[in-house]
Design a protein around this motif. Structure first.
Motif, PDB file in Angstrom:
ATOM      1  N   CYS A  61     129.885  40.005 -80.443  1.00 12.30           N
ATOM      2  CA  CYS A  61     129.485  38.775 -79.759  1.00 12.30           C
ATOM      3  C   CYS A  61     130.701  38.209 -79.042  1.00 12.30           C
ATOM      4  O   CYS A  61     131.810  38.219 -79.574  1.00 12.30           O
ATOM      5  CB  CYS A  61     128.945  37.742 -80.749  1.00 12.30           C
ATOM      6  SG  CYS A  61     127.475  38.279 -81.662  1.00 12.30           S
ATOM      7  N   SER A  62     130.505  37.709 -77.844  1.00 13.51           N
ATOM      8  CA  SER A  62     131.599  37.128 -77.076  1.00 13.51           C
ATOM      9  C   SER A  62     131.139  35.839 -76.429  1.00 13.51           C
ATOM     10  O   SER A  62     129.949  35.635 -76.171  1.00 13.51           O
ATOM     11  CB  SER A  62     132.103  38.108 -76.005  1.00 13.51           C
ATOM     12  OG  SER A  62     131.049  38.442 -75.121  1.00 13.51           O
ATOM     13  N   ASN A  63     132.097  34.983 -76.186  1.00  7.51           N
ATOM     14  CA  ASN A  63     131.833  33.735 -75.483  1.00  7.51           C
ATOM     15  C   ASN A  63     132.670  33.748 -74.212  1.00  7.51           C
ATOM     16  O   ASN A  63     133.885  33.591 -74.252  1.00  7.51           O
ATOM     17  CB  ASN A  63     132.188  32.532 -76.367  1.00  7.51           C
ATOM     18  CG  ASN A  63     131.721  31.212 -75.750  1.00  7.51           C
ATOM     19  OD1 ASN A  63     131.983  30.933 -74.600  1.00  7.51           O
ATOM     20  ND2 ASN A  63     131.022  30.419 -76.545  1.00  7.51           N
ATOM     21  N   LYS A  81     129.259  30.878 -72.205  1.00  9.71           N
ATOM     22  CA  LYS A  81     127.993  31.534 -72.519  1.00  9.71           C
ATOM     23  C   LYS A  81     128.218  32.603 -73.592  1.00  9.71           C
ATOM     24  O   LYS A  81     129.135  33.401 -73.498  1.00  9.71           O
ATOM     25  CB  LYS A  81     127.398  32.174 -71.261  1.00  9.71           C
ATOM     26  CG  LYS A  81     126.995  31.161 -70.202  1.00  9.71           C
ATOM     27  CD  LYS A  81     126.310  31.832 -69.031  1.00  9.71           C
ATOM     28  CE  LYS A  81     125.869  30.814 -67.990  1.00  9.71           C
ATOM     29  NZ  LYS A  81     125.178  31.451 -66.841  1.00  9.71           N
ATOM     30  N   THR A  82     127.364  32.582 -74.590  1.00  6.68           N
ATOM     31  CA  THR A  82     127.495  33.513 -75.704  1.00  6.68           C
ATOM     32  C   THR A  82     126.471  34.633 -75.596  1.00  6.68           C
ATOM     33  O   THR A  82     125.313  34.383 -75.260  1.00  6.68           O
ATOM     34  CB  THR A  82     127.290  32.779 -77.048  1.00  6.68           C
ATOM     35  OG1 THR A  82     128.259  31.724 -77.150  1.00  6.68           O
ATOM     36  CG2 THR A  82     127.459  33.731 -78.221  1.00  6.68           C
TER      37      THR A  82
END
Length: 205
Positions: free
Chosen positions: A95-97, A101-102
């Motif tokens: 998961c990245s932000n 936006k995630t």
């Protein structure tokens, strides 16, 4: 954490960026029975551990949460940019932000499975040579010298509850990877294992 992980993390971040840009409102459904890819060992104790990491050129922070056979690893790849790796029920997610936006994606590529599979597990020190105890972070570590490559060794220290406290090995002849425990708490907030977004199938290149 092996030197190849930096490259893989960059690829995971890129996949997240691509997904956010090309599919801002769409989510691809996952198969009903995703393959079991990551089999983590049972954590001896639940814990939340914070690390400082350097590869000889760049420095960053890492946080590891473990409870039972679940794990989450957060790696700060740049100020304000974090990649979170989740290992839940035998499945890995990244998961990245990016830009506020995630996005979360199932980890499927074989090279990612091979190199990330041990990122949250405690190194096996049974074949190592004991080096004695040292003070690390807010605890004490028992250290070992392990075989690493033909020409180099790996130094690993574990806390009295068998949590990684120090990891040092050569990435190249002039570059050394070092990560060390800055603080540890033997408890976990179970909400940290909740994915921040519905997982998607990684976008195809």
């Amino acid at each position: 954490m092996r030197n190849a992980i930096a490259v893989i993390l960059a690829a995971l971040v890129f996949a997240g960026c691509a997904g956010i840009v090309s599919q801002p409102e769409q989510q691809s459904p996952l198969p009903s029975s995703p393959p079991t890819a990551f089999l983590l060992s049972q954590a001896a104790v639940p814990y939340t551990a914070h690390y400082a990491v350097s590869d000889g050129k760049e420095s960053f922070t890492k946080t590891v949460w473990r409870s039972d056979n679940r794990a989450r690893v957060d790696i700060e790849i740049a100020p304000g940019a974090t990649v979170s790796l989740y290992f839940l029920m035998g499945v890995g997610y990244s998961c990245s932000n990016i830009g506020g936006k995630t996005a979360c994606y199932e980890i499927r590529a074989q090279i990612e499975k091979e190199n990330l599979g041990g990122i949250a597990d405690t190194p096996d020190v049974t074949s190592g040579t004991e080096l004695g105890s040292v003070d690390i972070g807010n605890t004490q570590g028992e250290c070992y010298l392990l075989p690493y490559t033909v020409a180099s060794k790996r130094k690993v220290c574990l806390t009295d509850r068998r949590v990684l406290a120090w990891d040092e090995y050569n990435v190249s002849q002039s570059q050394t990877h070092v990560e060390y425990l800055t603080s540890i708490d033997y408890s976990v907030d179970e909400t940290v294992f909740t994915l921040p977004a519905s997982p998607q199938v990684p976008p195809e290149n």
